[in-house]
Write a protein that holds these residues in place. Sequence first.
Motif, PDB file in Angstrom:
ATOM      1  N   HIS A  35       0.556   1.509  -0.007  1.00 14.18           N
ATOM      2  CA  HIS A  35      -0.510   0.705  -0.170  1.00 14.18           C
ATOM      3  C   HIS A  35      -0.370  -0.334   1.125  1.00 14.18           C
ATOM      4  CE1 HIS A  35      -3.144  -2.517  -1.829  1.00 14.18           C
ATOM      5  NE2 HIS A  35      -2.494  -3.422  -1.714  1.00 14.18           N
ATOM      6  N   GLY A  36      -1.537  -0.807   1.520  1.00 16.65           N
ATOM      7  CA  GLY A  36      -1.420  -1.722   2.777  1.00 16.65           C
ATOM      8  C   GLY A  36      -2.701  -1.560   3.800  1.00 16.65           C
ATOM      9  N   GLY A  87       2.616  -2.764   4.885  1.00 11.73           N
ATOM     10  CA  GLY A  87       2.264  -2.199   3.696  1.00 11.73           C
ATOM     11  C   GLY A  87       3.536  -2.008   2.692  1.00 11.73           C
ATOM     12  N   ILE A  88       3.475  -1.172   1.614  1.00 10.67           N
ATOM     13  CA  ILE A  88       4.608  -1.157   0.515  1.00 10.67           C
ATOM     14  C   ILE A  88       4.779   0.227   0.135  1.00 10.67           C
ATOM     15  CG2 ILE A  88       5.562  -2.059  -1.688  1.00 10.67           C
ATOM     16  CD1 ILE A  88       3.998  -4.377  -1.325  1.00 10.67           C
ATOM     17  N   LEU A  89       5.801   0.955   0.342  1.00 13.21           N
ATOM     18  CA  LEU A  89       5.756   2.447  -0.275  1.00 13.21           C
ATOM     19  C   LEU A  89       6.285   2.231  -1.713  1.00 13.21           C
ATOM     20  CD1 LEU A  89       5.512   5.379   0.699  1.00 13.21           C
ATOM     21  CD2 LEU A  89       8.123   5.114   1.424  1.00 13.21           C
ATOM     22  N   PHE A  90       5.864   2.853  -2.625  1.00 10.39           N
ATOM     23  CA  PHE A  90       6.403   2.680  -4.117  1.00 10.39           C
ATOM     24  C   PHE A  90       6.927   4.114  -4.552  1.00 10.39           C
ATOM     25  CE2 PHE A  90       3.169  -0.503  -3.477  1.00 10.39           C
ATOM     26  CZ  PHE A  90       3.534  -1.493  -4.255  1.00 10.39           C
ATOM     27  N   PRO A 104       8.829  -2.632   1.072  1.00  7.76           N
ATOM     28  CA  PRO A 104       8.003  -3.154   2.001  1.00  7.76           C
ATOM     29  C   PRO A 104       8.099  -2.884   3.512  1.00  7.76           C
ATOM     30  CG  PRO A 104       8.835  -4.933   0.449  1.00  7.76           C
ATOM     31  CD  PRO A 104       9.734  -3.556   0.306  1.00  7.76           C
ATOM     32  N   PHE A 105       7.095  -2.733   4.376  1.00  7.52           N
ATOM     33  CA  PHE A 105       7.279  -2.188   5.685  1.00  7.52           C
ATOM     34  C   PHE A 105       6.374  -2.963   6.621  1.00  7.52           C
ATOM     35  CE2 PHE A 105       4.627   1.126   3.746  1.00  7.52           C
ATOM     36  CZ  PHE A 105       3.657   0.989   4.798  1.00  7.52           C
TER      37      PHE A 105
END
Length: 335
Positions: free
Chosen positions: A325-326, A295-298, A306-307
Amino acid sequence: MTSRNTSWNAKPFLLAPAGKDYLWGGNRLKEEFSKEVDLSPLAETWECSTHPDGLSVVATGEHEGKTLRQVLQENPEYLGTHPHTKGELPILIKLIDAKRDLSVQVHPDDEYAQKYENGSLGKTEMWYVLDAAKDAKLIYGFHHPIEKNVLKKSLEEGTVEKLLQKVSIEKDDVFYIKAGTVHAIGAGALIAEIQESSNLTYRMYDYNRLDKSGKKRELHIEKALEVADLSGSLQPKQPLRVLRYRRGFASELLCRCKYFQVERILLNTECCRTMANFQTEENSFQVLLCVDGCGILFDDMGGKIPFFKGDCIFIPACSVPLKIHGKAQVLKIGC
């Protein structure tokens, strides 16, 4: 999201782990979690650690290249105001690959450790089973109450295994291991461990194994006998877990104790095509450990991380508002 004071502007950052090559380890952390650690076997990765025996390093952002210990010393507000932090990161997070049985061991509590181990913390821990072979087991206490002299004799004679309680384990199981509980992770288990920030282990029995130099590993029988709970242990039961659903993700509490709180987050914003608000805590840091998916942490300042499976993200207590998100499974850990 809750409103934030304008001074709350710290950003989350990715961590790189320290590794351990204990003789019982395998290679799954490299093969399945993409751990780029030059050790073989790779038994453990210390994903979030300020302990001097294995320091995590910041891998992204303005603090990149510094140890997490150094960053928190320079920015104590990152820990938050929770009374349990006391100016230090109180937890240590690991991934553990047990290709072979770990030693039978026990950890002291805080009182004993502070008195006899130079003021160290004791070690209460929690295990979340990421995967388990069909016949995988763990050791959890004794079948029946036992006298100290009987246990000592059985350790000397190498017959202690018949006294120990073995418990079958499955993927997604949770176990709380209170300080003083005699225990061991069995072969075939892949574990995420959340514990006090301590490296105190009193090894009671090690199956007469030899290390790389051909020597038996050190045992700590006298100290182990002083701190071990010798009462019979009931078979550990899985805690009641209730999924709470929100738009884009669900969460459940895995463990809450005086030392840490652990939730599992099932993220799936692909189905709704919107980012989910991520609720940070005002009085405590948070750590995200991705155990599956990606996912992605914003953040609200335009940054993003991105993780992927195996990644670990530290979120300061004074973090900017975040969205995520993800499609992933993530352990959320804090005080």
